[in-house]
Design an enzyme around this catalytic site. Structure first.
Site, PDB file in Angstrom:
ATOM      1  N   GLY B 201      -6.312   2.386  -0.338  1.00 53.90           N
ATOM      2  CA  GLY B 201      -6.220   3.414   0.352  1.00 53.90           C
ATOM      3  C   GLY B 201      -5.808   2.973   1.776  1.00 53.90           C
ATOM      4  O   GLY B 201      -5.181   1.899   2.064  1.00 53.90           O
ATOM      5  N   LEU B 227      -3.845   6.231  -7.003  1.00 53.82           N
ATOM      6  CA  LEU B 227      -3.470   5.388  -5.897  1.00 53.82           C
ATOM      7  C   LEU B 227      -3.639   3.914  -5.825  1.00 53.82           C
ATOM      8  O   LEU B 227      -4.763   3.464  -6.104  1.00 53.82           O
ATOM      9  CB  LEU B 227      -4.189   6.082  -4.742  1.00 53.82           C
ATOM     10  CG  LEU B 227      -3.956   5.543  -3.381  1.00 53.82           C
ATOM     11  CD1 LEU B 227      -2.601   6.154  -2.792  1.00 53.82           C
ATOM     12  CD2 LEU B 227      -4.904   6.119  -2.302  1.00 53.82           C
ATOM     13  N   ASP B 228      -2.531   3.160  -5.584  1.00 54.94           N
ATOM     14  CA  ASP B 228      -2.528   1.631  -5.552  1.00 54.94           C
ATOM     15  C   ASP B 228      -3.421   1.098  -6.733  1.00 54.94           C
ATOM     16  O   ASP B 228      -3.862  -0.025  -6.712  1.00 54.94           O
ATOM     17  CB  ASP B 228      -3.654   1.459  -4.107  1.00 54.94           C
ATOM     18  CG  ASP B 228      -3.265   1.878  -2.954  1.00 54.94           C
ATOM     19  OD1 ASP B 228      -1.898   2.034  -2.889  1.00 54.94           O
ATOM     20  OD2 ASP B 228      -3.871   2.082  -1.839  1.00 54.94           O
ATOM     21  N   ALA B 229      -3.162   1.818  -7.796  1.00 55.88           N
ATOM     22  CA  ALA B 229      -3.775   1.296  -9.173  1.00 55.88           C
ATOM     23  C   ALA B 229      -2.758   0.919 -10.384  1.00 55.88           C
ATOM     24  O   ALA B 229      -2.925   0.556 -11.162  1.00 55.88           O
ATOM     25  CB  ALA B 229      -4.714   2.305  -9.692  1.00 55.88           C
TER      26      ALA B 229
END
Lengths: 284, 284, 284, 284
Positions: B201, B227-229
């Site tokens: 994040g 997100l960011d995964a």
């Protein structure tokens, strides 16, 4: 499950992978590892192959003969076959420093290495208690300039008697003679306490300090008759600053030395190192 | 010399390497690269193969069809064929920070990448002059909460018009919508300024400072809807100390970000990344 | 030569360095080390100072009192004084894994650490022989859910009896209770086998494998009542690839764990760690 | 807020820190940075000190004089005073390769460096367009064996005219003459594309490939009259394998070169480098 491993190299030409993998497959071997590499300057093909022997039609003790007849001669290959159930036998040579010795023996004891260590050889008595605490016979050969030939002859007899496959110099502070080196070609592993080819020879930490480098290193290599010039197996480095005295470099270097040496030994044990013209191919 | 590259994966079973390499060889292709990997948990076989097309008997535009008929259906393979003379077309998305952009464009200009960059897209005008100095068209889409759907539709039309194969988010400070992500599956490359999965994040350097970590990192990954995964392509780290303020972390992190992103982009351009279940296989 | 070390922190204001160094110098101490740091967000001043006591006018056992009266109260300082001839006494807690234990004991035996290790505590008998080979008493407390309070009380009595200054958890697989943690504030050092704050809790290598990270890490930190959230002392990382199975991660991680833990222990022994609000200042 | 920085070294003796910090404090300067180091072999004391000038009683242009009178003569110090509002002026020398140039100019343009770059000098026209796109004058001196003395005289006149403080050789492929080196002692920063002292001289990547090293490096150092032997400012390394051709080493090396050179330049700009007997003290 018992596996066979083959390491080979030969002049590059089309079709080798296909031929060799076909040989395994038609004889009902299951390939579990294949890595190959072509040296485009020298036009040499290198390969490491591993397969399960469970249903393999060719008996284990005939594989090398068949492979030689069918492929090695045709492609002008140099090759070696290994089996997963045959543990390489290693001898450790040590002097007075304990860090590499402890690191290796603690891995050995924990079952990290598929190898046997039937003996430790030293030119000093200092590490005898360590050897004893791990239950490994310790032999002292107090080598001097005058008795070197004789002492090494005795060492080599002892190594032969114990069916030693390869030797690890764990900060062993004696130069090995040409005769002994040639008896164990690419089978004596040394750890040099610098980032080779920088700081060849004695007192590399002193030299690194004098030069004012910002990073120190350690290098594990096979011993050849030229000092610190053999094929490099593994290297690693550590950042330092101007605040590090020579003693600090020695201390920080010990951690590098033990980790780098143990990594190199593991690669050798796993038959993942192939030497060609003073360089190594390290399969992963 | 024109080459073909194939990336494939399928349920593992004996004989695949032999079959596929045989296919190349009997049709007079010369294999110049082979790397394979078996995921022993999922029992999936992965391979990347590259061969010279000069005397290959099957015309380039028929290779995929033949391969599909002869092997892919038989082994339940997923595969893609690429050709060395077809340059992937990439779009860069950027906001206000220049470091990743300069790093990529300087490589592109120096001929380091076998790719075309027909356009740069931004939500701000700031990087327009940089784009101009490299002679690349720069399009501004001032996205707000209210106009996002409309703006992204325009962006996607522009991307389609320019036959864009993949997108690189060079510190682009807008979240990409699900719709757009799904139009470019595993073809949008992001750089996140932390060692994922730590500090997902916003404001990861602030978070790293607060936690008192001794090492910071950067992560390049494919964008997925979480997100960011997404699947991680490349990561690297840098040592820090308590003396580094958040600003210092931001500064040091920029070097990580640009190098990590450019390495990931290179791997993608060279077709050396294969995605399977949110993880990457990176061929070397 | 006997030396004193002082570690201090206080609200920042001009003149502190001058005052404190003046105190040493006018009393005929020779400063051999000074490092200071200002946290500009919190406006806190930190300093580590070391000086030779040979001609120092104030007796060693009066230094803390004088310093408190003259400076600490004036500047609202928190400080501790240490002496180079007082060896900290450490207890090692271990379970079944030997790698960190061997690494520490081999350093200890080689005289690398200025510390005493009067005892090793375990919840299992497995490491008893290792302890014995190094000549260190080994105590087994087979902790279960039901007897934890009672067992820990006995452990703490034993620690007290042995004048233990700090505890090292060398892959000790029991959660320490709040009561015990609070008895040794910032004096229990743990090694967590991940790059914190990624992969907090159990099975971090499994989690790292699942996430597909390209780098693994290890983190040494002081234990606080929040799991894996205490002040970080040292971290390090190692590159991995998709080819590394969970078992390979565990194996590679062991090298990280032992090196990172031993580095942290060394820093603690040398009184080079200062904790402030869940973060560490590490003097070099 | 305007700050002064002082870098000094002198024979070590007790009381120097106290004296110097006292000088700042009694004159109402607020110390914001202090780092010191004692070379215990040479018995030399080194210090970097930074303080705010707002209420400092001594006028900025008198500081050096007062310090010299009061302390430098007494302690036999060598020292230099810098001010935070005086930007060092740097000249870049470049040949045909763009990677270091782009890296530096992109940082410069982004405001990352507190320095001015009034000109770029080259022996080739190739980088003229890059210089132009950043708005920096570009001067071509096509040096040959025959005209070297004359050309360097012109270069030095140009440097003087532009009040250049230091020179950065951004992969500049000409050996600088002794005369010019001596005009800029410890003020010419070079990047050498190896881990010095390994692979001194031309073609280090070729040499690294031939030797079979497992790690390559880059070294930034001040230029002295002995080739590649000047004081080292910064080094970094990158892991390679046998699979990396010379071209791959060159490519991977470029990333090292640019990052290492830019880090060294930053340290120089921030007056955090002190040279003593061919070694650097790098303050952090």
């Amino acid at each position: 499950m018992k596996k066979a491993q083959i390491l080979l190299h030969c002049p590059d030409q089309p079709g080798i992978i296909t031929q060799v993998t076909n040989f395994i497959t038609v004889n009902k071997g299951n390939i579990v590892y294949l890595d190959q590499y072509v040296d485009n300057e020298e036009k040499i093909f290198f390969m490491r192959l591993e397969w399960e022997l469970d249903n393999f039609l060719i008996p284990a003790d005939k594989i090398a003969e068949y492979f030689d007849t069918l492929y090695a001669k045709k492609y002008n290959m140099t090759f070696r076959v290994y089996f997963s159930d045959v543990k390489p036998r290693m001898a450790i040579f040590v002097s007075k420093m304990s860090h590499c010795l402890y690191d290796m023996l603690s891995r050995y004891t924990a079952g990290e290495w598929c190898a046997d260590i039937p003996l430790i050889i030293s030119n000093h008595p200092d590490m005898g208690d360590v050897a004893k605490s791990f239950g490994i016979p310790y032999y002292i050969f107090p080598i001097t300039k005058d008795n070197k030939t004789e002492m090494e002859a005795k060492e080599m007899a002892l190594l032969k008697e114990n069916n030693i496959d390869f030797i690890v110099l764990a900060r062993y502070m004696q130069v090995i003679s040409e005769n002994m080196i040639e008896s164990y070609p690419n089978r004596i592993i040394n750890i040099h306490h610098s980032f080779l080819p920088a700081f060849i020879g004695a007192k590399p930490y002193q030299a690194a300090y004098q030069r004012g480098v910002k990073i120190i290193g350690a290098t594990s290599h096979y011993v050849t008759t030229e000092l610190d010039a053999g094929p490099i197996i593994e290297q690693d480095v550590e950042r330092i600053t101007h605040k590090d005295s020579v003693n600090e470099l020695v201390r920080k270097g010990r951690d590098l030395e033990k980790i780098v040496l143990s990594r190199a030994v593991r690669k050798h044990i796993e038959h993942k190192v192939l030497v060609y013209r003073n360089k190594t191919i390290i399969f992963n």
